[in-house]
Motif scaffolding. Structure first.
Motif, PDB file in Angstrom:
ATOM      1  N   GLY A  31       1.216  -0.959   0.085  1.00 61.33           N
ATOM      2  CA  GLY A  31      -0.347  -0.038  -0.041  1.00 61.33           C
ATOM      3  C   GLY A  31       0.906   1.319   0.145  1.00 61.33           C
ATOM      4  N   GLY A  32       2.352   1.339   0.340  1.00 55.21           N
ATOM      5  CA  GLY A  32       3.129   1.981   0.491  1.00 55.21           C
ATOM      6  C   GLY A  32       3.430   2.230   1.577  1.00 55.21           C
ATOM      7  N   ALA A  33       2.817   2.533   2.660  1.00 55.95           N
ATOM      8  CA  ALA A  33       3.762   2.907   3.860  1.00 55.95           C
ATOM      9  C   ALA A  33       5.030   2.057   4.877  1.00 55.95           C
ATOM     10  CB  ALA A  33       2.405   2.983   4.917  1.00 55.95           C
ATOM     11  N   HIS A  67      -0.614  -3.681 -11.172  1.00 54.71           N
ATOM     12  CA  HIS A  67       0.401  -2.645 -11.081  1.00 54.71           C
ATOM     13  C   HIS A  67       0.279  -1.912  -9.768  1.00 54.71           C
ATOM     14  CE1 HIS A  67       1.471  -5.459 -14.643  1.00 54.71           C
ATOM     15  NE2 HIS A  67       0.726  -4.620 -15.151  1.00 54.71           N
ATOM     16  N   LEU A  68       0.851  -1.719  -8.763  1.00 59.04           N
ATOM     17  CA  LEU A  68       1.334  -0.871  -8.284  1.00 59.04           C
ATOM     18  C   LEU A  68       2.523   0.289  -8.156  1.00 59.04           C
ATOM     19  CD1 LEU A  68       0.231  -3.728  -4.977  1.00 59.04           C
ATOM     20  CD2 LEU A  68      -1.043  -1.309  -5.511  1.00 59.04           C
ATOM     21  N   PRO A  69       2.137   1.098  -8.575  1.00 54.30           N
ATOM     22  CA  PRO A  69       3.422   1.964  -8.656  1.00 54.30           C
ATOM     23  C   PRO A  69       3.107   2.777  -7.351  1.00 54.30           C
ATOM     24  CG  PRO A  69       1.986   2.838 -10.205  1.00 54.30           C
ATOM     25  CD  PRO A  69       2.119   1.553  -9.340  1.00 54.30           C
ATOM     26  N   LYS A  70       3.996   3.697  -6.880  1.00 56.93           N
ATOM     27  CA  LYS A  70       4.183   4.082  -5.474  1.00 56.93           C
ATOM     28  C   LYS A  70       5.418   5.146  -5.322  1.00 56.93           C
ATOM     29  CE  LYS A  70       3.940   0.608  -3.851  1.00 56.93           C
ATOM     30  NZ  LYS A  70       3.298  -1.538  -3.132  1.00 56.93           N
ATOM     31  N   LEU A  71       5.741   6.626  -4.493  1.00 52.58           N
ATOM     32  CA  LEU A  71       6.262   7.394  -4.574  1.00 52.58           C
ATOM     33  C   LEU A  71       5.663   7.735  -2.483  1.00 52.58           C
ATOM     34  CD1 LEU A  71       8.521   9.463  -5.317  1.00 52.58           C
ATOM     35  CD2 LEU A  71       6.154  10.673  -5.695  1.00 52.58           C
ATOM     36  N   GLY A  72       6.609   7.762  -2.746  1.00 52.75           N
ATOM     37  CA  GLY A  72       6.352   8.110  -0.391  1.00 52.75           C
ATOM     38  C   GLY A  72       7.973   8.866  -0.351  1.00 52.75           C
ATOM     39  N   PHE A  73       7.626  10.292   0.694  1.00 55.28           N
ATOM     40  CA  PHE A  73       8.419  11.421   0.515  1.00 55.28           C
ATOM     41  C   PHE A  73       8.543  11.347   2.779  1.00 55.28           C
ATOM     42  CE2 PHE A  73       6.565  12.927  -2.881  1.00 55.28           C
ATOM     43  CZ  PHE A  73       7.517  13.520  -3.799  1.00 55.28           C
ATOM     44  N   TYR A  74       9.784  11.641   2.981  1.00 58.50           N
ATOM     45  CA  TYR A  74       9.894  11.635   4.106  1.00 58.50           C
ATOM     46  C   TYR A  74      10.133  12.901   4.637  1.00 58.50           C
ATOM     47  CZ  TYR A  74       8.924   7.139   1.706  1.00 58.50           C
ATOM     48  OH  TYR A  74       8.800   5.870   1.897  1.00 58.50           O
ATOM     49  N   LEU A  75       9.785  13.766   5.332  1.00 59.84           N
ATOM     50  CA  LEU A  75      10.711  14.798   6.254  1.00 59.84           C
ATOM     51  C   LEU A  75      10.646  14.437   8.129  1.00 59.84           C
ATOM     52  CD1 LEU A  75       7.554  16.782   4.894  1.00 59.84           C
ATOM     53  CD2 LEU A  75       9.622  16.320   3.964  1.00 59.84           C
ATOM     54  N   GLY A  83       1.852   8.059  -1.638  1.00 65.13           N
ATOM     55  CA  GLY A  83       0.819   7.783  -2.574  1.00 65.13           C
ATOM     56  C   GLY A  83       0.966   6.252  -3.198  1.00 65.13           C
ATOM     57  N   THR A  84      -0.223   5.596  -3.444  1.00 69.98           N
ATOM     58  CA  THR A  84      -0.310   4.339  -5.140  1.00 69.98           C
ATOM     59  C   THR A  84      -1.338   4.537  -5.220  1.00 69.98           C
ATOM     60  OG1 THR A  84       0.703   3.552  -3.387  1.00 69.98           O
ATOM     61  CG2 THR A  84       0.150   2.267  -4.379  1.00 69.98           C
ATOM     62  N   ILE A  85      -1.357   3.847  -6.677  1.00 70.99           N
ATOM     63  CA  ILE A  85      -1.667   3.731  -7.954  1.00 70.99           C
ATOM     64  C   ILE A  85      -1.965   1.833  -7.892  1.00 70.99           C
ATOM     65  CG2 ILE A  85      -3.048   4.419 -10.291  1.00 70.99           C
ATOM     66  CD1 ILE A  85      -2.098   6.525  -8.749  1.00 70.99           C
ATOM     67  N   ASP A  86      -3.085   1.570  -7.781  1.00 73.61           N
ATOM     68  CA  ASP A  86      -3.145   0.161  -7.429  1.00 73.61           C
ATOM     69  C   ASP A  86      -4.378   0.176  -9.271  1.00 73.61           C
ATOM     70  OD1 ASP A  86      -4.107  -2.807  -7.207  1.00 73.61           O
ATOM     71  OD2 ASP A  86      -5.520  -2.170  -5.940  1.00 73.61           O
ATOM     72  N   THR A  87      -3.550   0.520  -9.694  1.00 71.10           N
ATOM     73  CA  THR A  87      -4.411  -0.012 -11.222  1.00 71.10           C
ATOM     74  C   THR A  87      -5.356  -1.382 -11.589  1.00 71.10           C
ATOM     75  OG1 THR A  87      -2.577  -2.436 -12.518  1.00 71.10           O
ATOM     76  CG2 THR A  87      -2.309   0.042 -12.400  1.00 71.10           C
ATOM     77  N   GLN A  88      -5.137  -2.723 -11.017  1.00 68.67           N
ATOM     78  CA  GLN A  88      -6.759  -3.937 -11.258  1.00 68.67           C
ATOM     79  C   GLN A  88      -6.557  -3.441 -12.068  1.00 68.67           C
ATOM     80  OE1 GLN A  88      -9.476  -3.437  -8.177  1.00 68.67           O
ATOM     81  NE2 GLN A  88      -7.805  -3.340  -5.977  1.00 68.67           N
ATOM     82  N   GLU A  89      -6.175  -4.562 -12.819  1.00 71.84           N
ATOM     83  CA  GLU A  89      -6.470  -4.909 -14.231  1.00 71.84           C
ATOM     84  C   GLU A  89      -7.971  -5.581 -14.561  1.00 71.84           C
ATOM     85  OE1 GLU A  89      -4.767  -4.601 -17.112  1.00 71.84           O
ATOM     86  OE2 GLU A  89      -3.320  -3.291 -15.248  1.00 71.84           O
TER      87      GLU A  89
END
Length: 257
Positions: A31-33, A67-75, A83-89
């Motif tokens: 999920g991205g966390a 497919h689950l592409p994701k991006l995270g930032f850490y401060l 966030g994560t995109i869950d494409t679900q074919e």
């Protein structure tokens, strides 16, 4: 010259192995966390600098696959957002957002010891058909399993949905990440396992805990895992106790500044 080159390579290899073994094996969940496979930990992705990022991708083979592409930032070594995109074919694409704040220890932890955090996830399923919000409290502590260094985590929380979800349920997940054959693999591979009654989203592929809970396991490999840069590769076996068991895999690359 050849002898000097060989000696130099041995020294560099040894230094890399030592750095890799000492660095925590942390990565992104489906999920991205930051956490195990589905269960978030009380850690953030980077705890050694004021700003870092992770760019990740996972694939889950359930149904036609997702497919689950994701991006995270850490401060500031204690807060993450992403966030994560869950494409679900087979279905419409879902959008997942997450945030987490590690409040203990308050100062820079250098990545070790016990930790406490609070987090939240927002999920838009078949945007914007159904919305879910999950809040949770997470605990992580260092220890040993079978004589190998490990991090054990558990999270307890609550998911609220606009429809089709039992809002009286309590979310619970736990698991561990332990160095696998450390004397041989030198900290480059961890065995990662978690179990819980919630998936990475309310409409998860593969790791779906809708009926009986979900048990996931696999290996996290770190060909690069040093102070300011890492690359993690996941080989995952999802929902192993049910007949809809599936396979997952992916990678996470990140840097801290």
């Amino acid at each position: 010259m050849k002898k000097i080159a060989v000696i130099g390579l041995v020294i560099v290899s040894g230094m890399l192995s030592m750095a890799n073994a000492a660095a925590p094996m942390r990565s992104m969940t489906l999920g991205g966390a930051t956490g195990l496979i589905v269960t978030p930990s009380a850690r953030t992705g980077w705890e050694t600098g004021d700003f870092g990022f992770n760019l990740g991708y996972h694939y889950v083979s359930d149904h036609d696959g997702t497919h689950l592409p994701k991006l995270g930032f850490y401060l500031f070594d204690k807060w993450e957002i992403g966030g994560t995109i869950d494409t679900q074919e087979e279905d419409a694409t879902d959008v997942l957002f997450h945030t987490k704040f590690r409040f203990f220890p308050w100062s820079k932890s250098q990545g070790g010891g016990s930790a406490l955090a609070i987090g939240a996830n927002y999920q838009s399923l078949e945007p914007w058909d159904q919305d879910l919000v999950q809040g949770y409290f997470a605990v992580t502590y260092d220890g040993e399993i079978f004589g190998s260094h490990s991090e054990t985590s558990f999270a307890v929380g609550k998911t609220f949905a606009t429809e089709g979800n039992a809002n009286s349920d309590v979310d619970f997940g736990m698991g561990f990440s332990v160095a696998f054959l450390p004397s041989i693999l030198k900290g480059y591979v961890n065995w990662v396992t978690d179990f819980g009654n919630f998936g990475y989203s309310g409409d998860a592929y593969g790791a779906n805990a809708m009926y009986r809970g979900v048990f996931n396991t696999g290996f996290r490999i770190a060909p690069i895992n040093r102070g300011n840069i890492h690359l993690k590769i996941d080989v995952l076996f999802l929902d192993l106790m049910d007949d809809n068991r599936s396979f997952g895999g992916g990678f996470v690359f990140g840097m801290v500044f």
